[in-house]
Design an enzyme around this catalytic site. Structure first.
Site, PDB file in Angstrom:
ATOM      1  N   SER A 129       0.839  -1.191   0.000  1.00 31.11           N
ATOM      2  CA  SER A 129       0.000   0.000   0.000  1.00 31.11           C
ATOM      3  C   SER A 129       0.883   1.254   0.000  1.00 31.11           C
ATOM      4  O   SER A 129       1.724   1.405  -0.883  1.00 31.11           O
ATOM      5  CB  SER A 129      -0.960  -0.055   1.195  1.00 31.11           C
ATOM      6  OG  SER A 129      -1.960   0.920   1.093  1.00 31.11           O
TER       7      SER A 129
ATOM      8  N   ASP B 141      -8.581  -4.238  -6.140  1.00 31.75           N
ATOM      9  CA  ASP B 141      -8.132  -3.477  -4.966  1.00 31.75           C
ATOM     10  C   ASP B 141      -8.932  -2.190  -4.821  1.00 31.75           C
ATOM     11  O   ASP B 141      -8.977  -1.367  -5.739  1.00 31.75           O
ATOM     12  CB  ASP B 141      -6.639  -3.146  -5.118  1.00 31.75           C
ATOM     13  CG  ASP B 141      -5.988  -2.774  -3.808  1.00 31.75           C
ATOM     14  OD1 ASP B 141      -6.572  -1.975  -3.052  1.00 31.75           O
ATOM     15  OD2 ASP B 141      -4.883  -3.286  -3.532  1.00 31.75           O
TER      16      ASP B 141
ATOM     17  N   HIS C 128      -7.324  -5.746  -0.682  1.00 30.64           N
ATOM     18  CA  HIS C 128      -6.205  -4.803  -0.727  1.00 30.64           C
ATOM     19  C   HIS C 128      -4.907  -5.590  -0.600  1.00 30.64           C
ATOM     20  O   HIS C 128      -4.523  -6.017   0.492  1.00 30.64           O
ATOM     21  CB  HIS C 128      -6.359  -3.810   0.422  1.00 30.64           C
ATOM     22  CG  HIS C 128      -5.397  -2.668   0.375  1.00 30.64           C
ATOM     23  ND1 HIS C 128      -5.010  -2.038  -0.781  1.00 30.64           N
ATOM     24  CD2 HIS C 128      -4.727  -2.026   1.377  1.00 30.64           C
ATOM     25  CE1 HIS C 128      -4.160  -1.063  -0.500  1.00 30.64           C
ATOM     26  NE2 HIS C 128      -3.970  -1.042   0.809  1.00 30.64           N
TER      27      HIS C 128
END
Length: 514
Positions: free
Chosen positions: A226, A452, A482
């Site tokens: 991320s 995602d 995610h």
């Protein structure tokens, strides 16, 4: 909605809240030779409130213990011999033979604002294969957890702040919302003014290069998830010659400014919601929250509209507001594993019970069952505002609302109004978007997930292109949630493990599952 780390205490915290419902700082003087400092590794203490609380990390499978240490770094990298701050580190030593050990593998799990000290142990056994040749290492970035944590408001004030309407409908609500943001930001300056100018991603990247030296590694071996992909990209730009084997998973688009990033998230969460609705209504058993995908979304929209007028009973004295419900829905879309909680939460909310959705919202905001907040929200805003140059006005938000609503009827307003979060921030932002060009870097594995919600798949190719020719190796995972590695998909695991352990690069353009 602050962006949680890809692998925060989300699972543990959410389960704890659902069950309940049914500080190191800055030093005064610098040290001339920080790269030569020796770390004192000891048993890890229980996480601090800023880290999310809880118990000391349990041993890994096989009995290996986690060890913690603090590393001194300059408070101001432009004055490396001035004041210092302490960065909290954690590691599990490599399990394999010493002559097969490659070095340390440093993890950043995203946010920004997530504590690596609490996240790595929570999922450490999933990296057992990587631990055969690496010490697994993570850290609390500056401003986070035990590393000179940014704080802004008390727990009681945060309870009130997160109850406020974050999608105002009229002038009075707009004023209340903007005043609340201004008060929160002022609290950050009052409580953490010394560290606020020094929590940018470029500062954290320099910390990682110091960490590499202190850990005794010639190259930085890295796993970023991320926001951790943005941090890794900035590191590769600043220190291309020091990049070893690196993986970026759940990739941030480095070409977007803050407004474009928020709009991309609106589209991403909308896609994830649509995928959830299709999944729920495709099961053999009836979907308790709708008969068709369109019906699921229509009923959610009605619930949120009703909550704007009349909140539901939540947890304790707190009510499930429209904002809390939207936060809770967003939290559940970060992982397909949480879709069952979303179904349960919606089903209960339709019957007048807001506890499950509020528990999910609490997890998003870093609120533990005992009412204490981690500092993920404060750190998230501090790091984003130090990075992002744009400062948006109410007029800017109103001009963009139609575009955001088109991208997501459910999440558009919330993400658009979130753009004013840095408007009254006391520190200027660094740039419109990060520079991740990394000519001369070793190859970097860049893994994107087509479903995602938080870092939409389009950012994967943008990161590959921005890194420069011959650097990014693109891998696509056709899945939900995610991140890709944590999905357990064998194809993704083979690609990542093969590269990190044996230096074998998959072909760029590889698509998983095969």
């Amino acid at each position: 909605m602050p962006t949680p780390p890809a692998r925060t205490r989300t699972a543990a915290l959410t389960v704890a809240v659902l069950t309940a419902a049914l500080a190191a700082g800055c030093g005064d003087s610098g040290e001339a030779d920080l790269p030569s400092q020796k770390l004192s590794w000891k048993d890890c203490p229980a996480p601090s409130a800023e880290q999310g609380g809880g118990e000391s990390p349990s041993p890994l499978a096989g009995g290996a213990n986690w060890e913690c240490a603090t590393m001194k770094a300059p408070l101001d990298w432009d004055d490396p011999e001035g004041d210092t701050l302490d960065l909290a580190l954690i590691r599990a030593k490599a399990s394999g033979e010493e002559d097969k050990r490659i070095g340390s593998l440093i993890f950043n799990f995203g946010g920004p604002g997530g504590s690596g000290i609490t996240t790595l142990p929570a999922f450490g056994d999933e990296y057992a294969t990587l631990r055969t040749r690496y010490d697994l290492v993570s850290f609390d970035p500056r401003g986070v957890g035990r590393s000179a944590p940014v704080t802004c408001e008390t727990d009681k004030q945060l309870d009130a702040y997160y109850q406020e309407d974050a999608s105002p409908d009229d002038a009075a609500e707009e004023k209340t919302y903007v005043d609340g943001v201004k008060k929160f930001n002022g609290g950050c300056e009052d409580r953490s003014g010394k560290v606020l100018p020094h929590v940018a991603t470029t500062d954290a990247a320099r910390d990682m290069d110091l960490m590499r030296q202190v850990l005794g590694d010639e190259k930085l071996h890295y796993f970023g998830i991320s926001y951790g992909t943005e941090l890794g990209g900035v590191y590769a730009h600043l220190f291309p010659e020091n990049v070893g084997r690196a993986v970026f998973d759940a990739v941030v688009d480095p070409t977007q400014d803050a407004q474009q990033g928020s709009l991309g998230q609106a589209r991403g969460f909308q896609l994830a919601l649509e995928n959830y609705a299709k999944d729920c209504t495709s099961k053999p058993d009836d979907c308790p929250v709708g008969d068709t995908p369109a019906d699921v979304q229509a009923r959610i929209a009605k619930l949120l509209k009703d909550l704007d007028k009349e909140p539901l009973p939540g947890l304790g004295a707190r009510k499930l507001t429209q904002t809390a419900a939207t936060n809770g829905i967003a939290q559940s879309l970060y992982s397909k594993d949480f879709w069952e909680y979303l179904t349960e939460g919606l089903d209960q909310a339709y019957d007048g019970d807001g506890r499950v959705l509020m528990a999910l919202s609490d997890s998003m905001n870093g609120r533990a069952p005992d009412g204490e907040y981690s500092n993920i929200g404060a750190a998230n805003i501090a790091i984003n505002c130090a990075d992002d140059k744009p400062r948006y006005s109410v007029a800017d938000v109103k001009a963009k609302l139609p575009e955001f609503r088109k991208a997501s009827p459910l999440f558009g307003d919330f993400l658009a109004w979130g753009m004013v979060g840095c408007t009254d921030w006391p520190v200027p932002g660094a740039a419109d978007h990060p520079d991740v060009s990394a000519k001369g870097s070793a190859p970097i594995l860049v893994v994107g997930n087509t479903g995602d919600p938080a870092t939409p798949y389009a950012g994967t190719r943008k990161m590959v292109d921005a890194l420069g020719a011959g650097v990014g190796i693109e891998v696509t995972y056709k899945g939900q949630g995610h991140g890709a590695y944590d999905s357990g998909d064998p194809c993704v695991r083979r690609a990542v493990d093969g590269y990190l352990l044996d230096g074998k690069s998959p072909e760029s353009g590889t698509v998983c599952p095969r």
